[in-house]
Design an enzyme around this catalytic site. Structure first.
Site, mmCIF file in Angstrom:
data_model
loop_
_atom_site.group_PDB
_atom_site.id
_atom_site.type_symbol
_atom_site.label_atom_id
_atom_site.label_comp_id
_atom_site.label_asym_id
_atom_site.label_seq_id
_atom_site.Cartn_x
_atom_site.Cartn_y
_atom_site.Cartn_z
ATOM 1 C CB SER A 98 8.721 24.385 -24.632
ATOM 2 O OG SER A 98 8.968 23.099 -24.132
ATOM 3 C CG ASP A 223 1.915 21.417 -21.937
ATOM 4 O OD1 ASP A 223 2.502 20.389 -22.328
ATOM 5 O OD2 ASP A 223 2.374 22.564 -22.056
ATOM 6 C CG HIS A 251 4.198 21.541 -25.125
ATOM 7 N ND1 HIS A 251 4.468 22.180 -23.930
ATOM 8 C CD2 HIS A 251 5.388 21.488 -25.799
ATOM 9 C CE1 HIS A 251 5.755 22.499 -23.875
ATOM 10 N NE2 HIS A 251 6.327 22.096 -25.004
#
Length: 271
Positions: A98, A223, A251
């Site tokens: 991320s 995600d 995610h």
């Protein structure tokens, strides 16, 4: 083994170095708003397979110092360079999840990939977490503003709501509580500052072109934070990149399909 590395005169970064004598090194960069312990299910396995796993807490998160400033990608990538120099890392795989993926990309561009032989991006927040006029993917700008407002008014509730969107596979209440507590370890100001960086940062588009090492992109198709089109943009922008879609992941790809994640990562490192 856990210890601190000074990155500025008044800022220290917490580092875990597992299996320092391992044959190949992986430096893990966690995502927002977590810390290095989010990779527990990699750290449980990969050192037993002979890998050296280095995890850090970004400034403002986990056990690291929490200064008022320094939450732009340039400074955060400079922090990584300090860790690389302090540990004298060479020929290592840099892996980021991320926001950690965005920091990894900035490190590759700003520091010319110093010491990195391979790059691995896990649900990376790049080239832009939010939609822009020339990039109609990602979250809406107002969604991120809502996160910032929630951080400043009721951070625990914001973290709960964010955690509910993180994983695609079912997680137990105990696991959800563990992940929630991880987010609470951060400072409120650093949590909001990183979200502001998502709004302002646009240089990652240029950074993708400066990556010249083999790159693995692992991204869950479900995600809800870094939408899957971001992975397609990374694949298009990085030469010599491999995209592996995870069909049963959100995610939290590192946990949703952790066995497959570990398999793909180690296979890439060995190629």
């Amino acid at each position: 083994m856990g210890f601190y590395i000074k990155v500025e005169s008044d800022v220290k970064i917490y580092v875990e170095d597992l299996n320092p004598s391992g044959c190949k090194t992986i430096l893990f960069l966690h995502g927002w708003p977590a810390d290095h312990t989010m990779f527990e299910y990699q750290f449980n396995q990969l050192p037993n397979m002979g890998y050296r796993c280095v995890g850090i807490d970004q400034r403002g998160f986990g056990k690291s110092d929490k200064p008022w400033t320094g939450y732009d990608y340039d400074t955060l990538s400079d922090d990584i360079r300090c860790v690389v120099d302090a540990l004298d890392l060479h020929d290592f795989t840099l892996g980021g999840h991320s926001t950690g993926g965005a920091i990894a990309i900035r490190y590759m561009a700003r520091h010319q990939g110093y010491g990195v032989s391979k790059l691995a991006l896990f649900a990376a927040a790049a080239p832009s977490l939010i939609q822009r006029p020339y990039f109609p993917y990602g979250l809406k700008r107002e969604d991120v503003i809502k996160i910032i407002q929630g951080t400043n008014t009721d951070r625990p509730e914001m973290l709960r709501e964010f955690g509910d969107t993180f994983f695609f596979q079912h997680v137990t209440q105990a696991f959800s509580d563990w992940f929630f507590q991880m987010g609470l370890q951060a400072a409120g100001w650093s949590t909001a500052a990183i979200a502001n960086t998502w709004l302002d940062e646009e240089k990652l588009f240029e950074d993708l072109e400066k990556i010249h090492v083999p790159t693995l992109i692992l991204h869950g198709i479900h995600d809800k934070v870094c939408l899957f089109p971001l992975a397609l943009a990374q694949h298009d922008g990085i030469r010599n990149s491999i995209l592996v879609p995870f069909k049963f992941s959100g995610h939290g790809v590192f946990y949703d399909e952790r066995d497959e994640f570990n398999k793909e990562l180690t296979k890439f490192i060995e190629e």
